[in-house]
Design a protein around this motif. Structure first.
Motif, PDB file in Angstrom:
ATOM      1  N   THR A 171      42.524  43.537  35.773  1.00 44.45           N
ATOM      2  CA  THR A 171      43.145  42.969  36.987  1.00 44.45           C
ATOM      3  C   THR A 171      43.311  43.990  38.116  1.00 44.45           C
ATOM      4  OG1 THR A 171      45.298  43.389  35.978  1.00 44.45           O
ATOM      5  CG2 THR A 171      44.405  41.170  35.725  1.00 44.45           C
ATOM      6  N   GLN A 172      42.640  45.140  37.995  1.00 50.41           N
ATOM      7  CA  GLN A 172      42.805  46.148  39.060  1.00 50.41           C
ATOM      8  C   GLN A 172      41.912  45.803  40.249  1.00 50.41           C
ATOM      9  OE1 GLN A 172      41.938  48.134  35.615  1.00 50.41           O
ATOM     10  NE2 GLN A 172      43.009  50.010  36.171  1.00 50.41           N
ATOM     11  N   ARG A 173      42.475  45.173  41.241  1.00 50.98           N
ATOM     12  CA  ARG A 173      41.690  44.717  42.400  1.00 50.98           C
ATOM     13  C   ARG A 173      41.258  45.904  43.263  1.00 50.98           C
ATOM     14  NH1 ARG A 173      42.102  39.226  43.215  1.00 50.98           N
ATOM     15  NH2 ARG A 173      41.427  39.445  45.372  1.00 50.98           N
ATOM     16  N   ASP A 174      40.087  45.771  43.845  1.00 48.75           N
ATOM     17  CA  ASP A 174      39.539  46.796  44.762  1.00 48.75           C
ATOM     18  C   ASP A 174      39.609  48.199  44.142  1.00 48.75           C
ATOM     19  OD1 ASP A 174      39.275  44.765  46.756  1.00 48.75           O
ATOM     20  OD2 ASP A 174      41.417  44.972  47.156  1.00 48.75           O
ATOM     21  N   HIS A 175      39.268  48.290  42.878  1.00 46.73           N
ATOM     22  CA  HIS A 175      39.488  49.530  42.140  1.00 46.73           C
ATOM     23  C   HIS A 175      38.181  50.238  41.763  1.00 46.73           C
ATOM     24  CE1 HIS A 175      41.590  52.275  39.444  1.00 46.73           C
ATOM     25  NE2 HIS A 175      40.718  51.971  38.503  1.00 46.73           N
ATOM     26  N   TYR A 176      37.217  49.476  41.252  1.00 45.42           N
ATOM     27  CA  TYR A 176      36.013  50.111  40.698  1.00 45.42           C
ATOM     28  C   TYR A 176      34.918  50.270  41.755  1.00 45.42           C
ATOM     29  CZ  TYR A 176      38.114  49.552  36.133  1.00 45.42           C
ATOM     30  OH  TYR A 176      38.959  49.647  35.067  1.00 45.42           O
ATOM     31  N   HIS A 177      34.149  51.333  41.599  1.00 48.55           N
ATOM     32  CA  HIS A 177      33.003  51.559  42.487  1.00 48.55           C
ATOM     33  C   HIS A 177      31.711  51.036  41.865  1.00 48.55           C
ATOM     34  CE1 HIS A 177      35.980  54.735  43.466  1.00 48.55           C
ATOM     35  NE2 HIS A 177      35.674  54.377  44.698  1.00 48.55           N
ATOM     36  N   LEU A 178      31.665  51.030  40.529  1.00 49.64           N
ATOM     37  CA  LEU A 178      30.471  50.555  39.825  1.00 49.64           C
ATOM     38  C   LEU A 178      30.881  49.712  38.621  1.00 49.64           C
ATOM     39  CD1 LEU A 178      28.143  53.723  39.612  1.00 49.64           C
ATOM     40  CD2 LEU A 178      27.702  51.630  40.918  1.00 49.64           C
ATOM     41  N   ILE A 179      30.241  48.566  38.484  1.00 49.81           N
ATOM     42  CA  ILE A 179      30.428  47.739  37.288  1.00 49.81           C
ATOM     43  C   ILE A 179      29.063  47.594  36.627  1.00 49.81           C
ATOM     44  CG2 ILE A 179      30.876  45.394  36.446  1.00 49.81           C
ATOM     45  CD1 ILE A 179      33.079  45.139  38.523  1.00 49.81           C
ATOM     46  N   THR A 180      28.999  47.869  35.336  1.00 52.94           N
ATOM     47  CA  THR A 180      27.757  47.648  34.599  1.00 52.94           C
ATOM     48  C   THR A 180      27.986  46.493  33.622  1.00 52.94           C
ATOM     49  OG1 THR A 180      28.375  49.298  32.934  1.00 52.94           O
ATOM     50  CG2 THR A 180      27.052  50.068  34.771  1.00 52.94           C
ATOM     51  N   ILE A 181      26.995  45.633  33.522  1.00 46.88           N
ATOM     52  CA  ILE A 181      27.105  44.469  32.634  1.00 46.88           C
ATOM     53  C   ILE A 181      25.703  44.172  32.109  1.00 46.88           C
ATOM     54  CG2 ILE A 181      27.222  42.999  34.725  1.00 46.88           C
ATOM     55  CD1 ILE A 181      28.761  40.940  32.902  1.00 46.88           C
ATOM     56  N   ASN A 182      25.465  44.527  30.882  1.00 46.35           N
ATOM     57  CA  ASN A 182      24.130  44.557  30.307  1.00 46.35           C
ATOM     58  C   ASN A 182      23.985  43.522  29.192  1.00 46.35           C
ATOM     59  OD1 ASN A 182      21.563  46.100  30.315  1.00 46.35           O
ATOM     60  ND2 ASN A 182      22.136  46.503  28.189  1.00 46.35           N
ATOM     61  N   HIS A 183      23.182  42.501  29.438  1.00 46.14           N
ATOM     62  CA  HIS A 183      22.970  41.431  28.455  1.00 46.14           C
ATOM     63  C   HIS A 183      24.291  40.823  27.984  1.00 46.14           C
ATOM     64  CE1 HIS A 183      18.574  41.602  28.111  1.00 46.14           C
ATOM     65  NE2 HIS A 183      18.794  42.785  28.635  1.00 46.14           N
ATOM     66  N   VAL A 184      25.122  40.521  28.931  1.00 47.61           N
ATOM     67  CA  VAL A 184      26.425  39.909  28.679  1.00 47.61           C
ATOM     68  C   VAL A 184      26.601  38.667  29.557  1.00 47.61           C
ATOM     69  CG1 VAL A 184      28.926  40.252  28.986  1.00 47.61           C
ATOM     70  CG2 VAL A 184      27.531  42.069  27.984  1.00 47.61           C
ATOM     71  N   PHE A 185      26.128  38.740  30.795  1.00 42.14           N
ATOM     72  CA  PHE A 185      26.391  37.675  31.765  1.00 42.14           C
ATOM     73  C   PHE A 185      25.888  36.312  31.274  1.00 42.14           C
ATOM     74  CE2 PHE A 185      25.626  35.628  36.002  1.00 42.14           C
ATOM     75  CZ  PHE A 185      26.947  35.605  36.403  1.00 42.14           C
ATOM     76  N   GLU A 186      24.774  36.302  30.557  1.00 43.05           N
ATOM     77  CA  GLU A 186      24.200  35.043  30.081  1.00 43.05           C
ATOM     78  C   GLU A 186      25.059  34.383  29.000  1.00 43.05           C
ATOM     79  OE1 GLU A 186      22.997  38.025  29.709  1.00 43.05           O
ATOM     80  OE2 GLU A 186      22.247  38.388  27.683  1.00 43.05           O
TER      81      GLU A 186
END
Ligand SMILES: [Zn+2]
Length: 351
Positions: A171-186
């Protein structure tokens, strides 16, 4: 068969419309909200009933109707057992494979990273990517719904920052510079909400590095594609359209290798785009996806060289895994050796 028998057996084919004649979806399309569909498949790769449908308006493919949470949980627990058996410990060959894959991801990650950036890995699994990042001196947070995977990351790889939980738990809004999501979104049942949430977690200009399978891929045999885990299937057009509607600018998109997986780099822009404004991105896409899927027949697949090349590669891979892993006594030692030997994955072009 009498009426009483039919109501006692709700799965009775008499109560079920012929699946290939159904043209209306139960769940509206996650990209365009359309409900006019073509049924692409009525069975999963194990021959069990599972309907995957194609949106006539935009070409998105999804599991419709969606199975119960109970069925999904059963599926994931079975997948989990398949990979981790009963010991809650990955086998050396899995450690080897996953650490190499994580190292290969590093090659695509590094051009987007600058010192001091805050990084989140969604669906961190057993922590291999976080581990590879740490070997480069990069700290990251991870979130992973499977408690056994997350616990492995913490206890065996020493990654205290991999939490057990779901994307919405962050829930940390406006916090991260990079998000990685690998073979999860589907795997996510609410992709639009998930992307919107990622948007909220990022700083303006922050990026998402995502990889998903491609519905246009002809890597697997056509009867071995669909399964309960993949609730949505994208191609470049539908993924781009969905991202645009959730307030992301597409910086980069490529499909790679024989698997044709889609890799995108998305950047958080200030405002979301209205649904109608992305119609041009998906014009003609449904016909394109349908043509690919209908053109990929079981007969054609096995008459091509693809499955045999794949089999040969797998045999080489298994032999290599066996030879490379037999001298290590614990997970950490094995991961360290791989990270040291192939910091950017084994198949780096300049290796
Ligand atoms: Zn649609």
């Amino acid at each position: 068969m009498d009426i009483a028998h039919i109501f006692a057996n709700p799965e009775s084919p008499i109560l079920m419309p012929a699946p290939n004649l159904r043209t209306t979806a139960v769940i509206p399309c996650a990209v365009c909200e359309g409900q006019q569909i073509t049924v692409l498949a009525v069975r999963d790769r194990h021959g069990q009933p599972l309907e995957n449908v194609l949106c006539r308006a935009c070409g998105l493919v999804w599991v419709d109707p969606r199975p119960s949470n109970q069925s999904l949980e059963k599926f994931y627990s079975a997948e989990y057992r398949q990979q981790y058996k009963k010991s809650f410990q990955p086998k050396p060959k899995h450690l080897y494979r996953e650490t190499l894959r994580a190292s290969a991801r590093l090659r695509d990650f590094l051009p987007h990273y600058q010192a001091g950036m805050r990084v989140l890995d969604i669906g961190a699994g057993a922590g291999f990517f976080s581990y590879v990042l740490r070997a480069q001196g990069i700290d990251s947070d991870g979130i992973e719904p499977n408690e056994h995977y997350a616990e492995f990351a913490r206890s065996q790889l020493g990654l205290a920052s991999v939490r057990t939980g779901f994307l919405l738990d962050i829930t940390q809004r406006d916090h991260y510079h990079l998000i990685t999501i690998n073979h999860v979104f589907e795997h996510l049942p609410e992709p639009r909400a998930a992307l919107a949430h990622m948007h909220s977690l990022l700083t303006v200009g922050g990026r998402v590095l995502m990889e998903v399978p491609n519905i246009e891929a002809v890597y697997h045999a056509p009867n071995k594609i669909f399964h309960l885990g993949h609730l949505y299937w994208y191609n470049p057009a539908t993924l781009t359209a969905l991202a645009a509607q959730c307030g992301f600018t597409l910086l980069q998109l490529d499909t790679h290798g024989s698997t044709q997986h889609i890799r995108v780099v998305l950047q958080k822009s200030a405002t979301p785009v209205a649904t109608t404004a992305v119609a041009h991105l998906v014009a003609g896409n449904a016909d394109k996806v349908q043509a690919v899927r209908q053109g990929h027949t079981v007969r054609g697949h096995f008459l091509s060289a693809r499955p045999y090349v794949r089999l040969a590669k797998k045999i080489v891979q298994y032999a290599r895994e066996y030879l490379a892993t037999r001298r290590f006594s614990n997970a950490r030692e094995l991961c360290d050796a791989i990270v040291k030997k192939w910091p950017l994955g084994r198949s780096q072009p300049h290796a």
